[in-house]
Design a protein around this motif. Structure first.
Motif, mmCIF file in Angstrom:
data_model
loop_
_atom_site.group_PDB
_atom_site.id
_atom_site.type_symbol
_atom_site.label_atom_id
_atom_site.label_comp_id
_atom_site.label_asym_id
_atom_site.label_seq_id
_atom_site.Cartn_x
_atom_site.Cartn_y
_atom_site.Cartn_z
ATOM 1 N N CYS A 181 0.880 -1.172 0.000
ATOM 2 C CA CYS A 181 0.000 0.000 0.000
ATOM 3 C C CYS A 181 0.919 1.224 0.000
ATOM 4 N N TYR A 182 0.766 2.103 -0.972
ATOM 5 C CA TYR A 182 1.731 3.194 -1.095
ATOM 6 C C TYR A 182 1.090 4.413 -1.760
ATOM 7 N N PRO A 183 1.603 5.614 -1.462
ATOM 8 C CA PRO A 183 1.095 6.820 -2.127
ATOM 9 C C PRO A 183 1.687 6.940 -3.529
ATOM 10 N N TYR A 217 -3.276 9.727 -4.978
ATOM 11 C CA TYR A 217 -4.027 8.571 -4.483
ATOM 12 C C TYR A 217 -3.074 7.605 -3.793
ATOM 13 N N GLY A 218 -3.645 6.703 -3.038
ATOM 14 C CA GLY A 218 -2.894 5.548 -2.574
ATOM 15 C C GLY A 218 -3.187 4.394 -3.519
ATOM 16 N N TYR A 219 -2.304 3.414 -3.523
ATOM 17 C CA TYR A 219 -2.505 2.268 -4.408
ATOM 18 C C TYR A 219 -2.120 1.006 -3.658
ATOM 19 N N THR A 220 -2.921 -0.041 -3.815
ATOM 20 C CA THR A 220 -2.634 -1.308 -3.145
ATOM 21 C C THR A 220 -2.790 -2.464 -4.116
ATOM 22 N N GLN A 221 -1.903 -3.434 -3.987
ATOM 23 C CA GLN A 221 -1.967 -4.626 -4.825
ATOM 24 C C GLN A 221 -1.344 -5.794 -4.066
ATOM 25 N N THR A 222 -1.693 -7.004 -4.490
ATOM 26 C CA THR A 222 -1.265 -8.215 -3.789
ATOM 27 C C THR A 222 -0.762 -9.245 -4.786
ATOM 28 N N ILE A 223 0.323 -9.923 -4.422
ATOM 29 C CA ILE A 223 0.748 -11.105 -5.163
ATOM 30 C C ILE A 223 0.646 -12.300 -4.220
ATOM 31 N N ALA A 224 0.413 -13.475 -4.776
ATOM 32 C CA ALA A 224 0.215 -14.661 -3.943
ATOM 33 C C ALA A 224 0.795 -15.888 -4.629
#
Length: 335
Positions: A158-160, A318-325
């Motif tokens: 999660c980052y700006p 904005y902030g932005y969030t992403q996930t790897i799995a």
């Protein structure tokens, strides 16, 4: 005679070196890159597991290493990015210190959380910074009935971030052509592709609304799209950090996602335009990957100014969030 020959050799050598330098482009140095190349692409922070780390399978009580690369491929520097590690309790545990920190870019917060800083692309560094996430873990099966279990590993960031877009806009104070004169430009929709960030301004539409005081107020309909692999978060560092926690989803959390703050300027005026999105001033809600804002200046433009071209500057925060799995199959050792 010998001195003449020696002088001729020196002249010939100098000419040869000059020609070689011309063929190779002179002294070597960093390759030149333009602003257009910097502000291109639809990535921000990208993540990828390193092949074989973790392995696809592991035995009970086996120590394993989790590696993932993180790279800032966009045009904005990330300060105080936030990362959360998710492992399946009962089938995997942290070993040793857990995170093996890259101290130039990472700082530990808890056993499963850290902050990171990564510079983006620039004229000095056309690639952007990269760091390696390294974690020591231990495979384990506590369920007496299971002989094999697919354990899930997740890494969430999660980052700006910020998007900057610029376009030359045609302003026509006589859009109905009531005055017979040659026009310097023509109002038309402008299509854009990417700006070196996951959120891209993709279209700018312009309309001129005449006012009773012999002025015209331009209206700009700005369309933006989420072209990245994650979702946006409200532009607030505390909110961005909290978005990476595992707290349950609530209505309050729903309100922080898919939000973008827009600021726009016309010409070289430092006074921002009034922008209205989905009911909240200067805040846009992304739905189905898209959002729009209507931006207008505070005052009208005098009709006598005629037709002219002027720059429109747009900033999206904005902030932005992403996930790897990935999964690791944990096998119990047969007794």
């Amino acid at each position: 005679m010998a001195s003449v020959n020696k002088k001729g050799v020196c002249v010939l050598l100098c000419v040869t070196l000059f020609l070689l330098a011309g063929c190779t482009g002179g002294t070597s140095g960093p390759s030149l890159i333009s602003d257009e190349q910097i502000y291109k692409g639809t990535d921000g922070i990208t993540m990828e597991f390193v092949k074989g780390a973790p392995p696809s399978e592991a035995f009970d009580a086996m120590r394993l290493r989790i590696h993932a690369t993180m790279e800032n491929k966009g045009a904005f520097d990330v300060q105080e990015g936030y990362l959360a590690l998710g492992i399946e309790d009962g089938y995997m545990a942290l070993a040793g210190n857990g995170f093996n920190l890259d101290r130039d870019h990472q700082k530990r917060l808890t056993d499963r959380h850290l902050t990171f800083n990564l510079r983006g692309k620039s004229l000095d560094d056309p690639i952007g910074e990269e760091t390696l996430l390294s974690i020591d873990a231990l495979a384990t099966i506590k369920d007496d009935q299971a002989t094999i279990h697919p354990a899930l590993i997740q890494i969430t960031t999660c980052y700006p971030y910020q998007t900057k877009a610029n376009a030359d806009i045609c302003i026509d104070t006589d859009s109905f052509s009531l005055i017979e004169r040659e026009k310097a430009c023509e109002i038309k929709d402008i299509t854009l592709q990417s700006q070196g960030a996951p959120i891209a301004v993709t279209k700018i539409e312009t309309a001129m609304l005449p006012q009773d005081d012999n002025t015209v107020i331009p209206h700009f309909i700005i369309t933006m799209e989420n072209k990245g692999k994650g979702i946006t978060i409200k532009d607030d560092l505390e909110v961005i950090r909290n978005a990476c926690t595992s707290s349950p989803f609530t209505r309050e959390r729903e309100e922080i996602f898919n939000k973008i703050r827009i600021t726009a300027y016309l010409s070289n005026d430092d006074q921002p335009l009034d922008c209205l999105g989905s009911g909240e001033q200067n805040v846009i809600t992304i739905r189905d990957g898209k959002g729009t804002a209507r931006c207008t200046p505070h005052a009208g433009i005098p009709a006598q100014k005629g037709t002219f071209v002027t720059p429109l500057r747009i900033e999206l925060d904005y902030g932005y969030t992403q996930t790897i799995a990935t999964e690791v199959k944990i096998r119990r050792i047969a007794s």
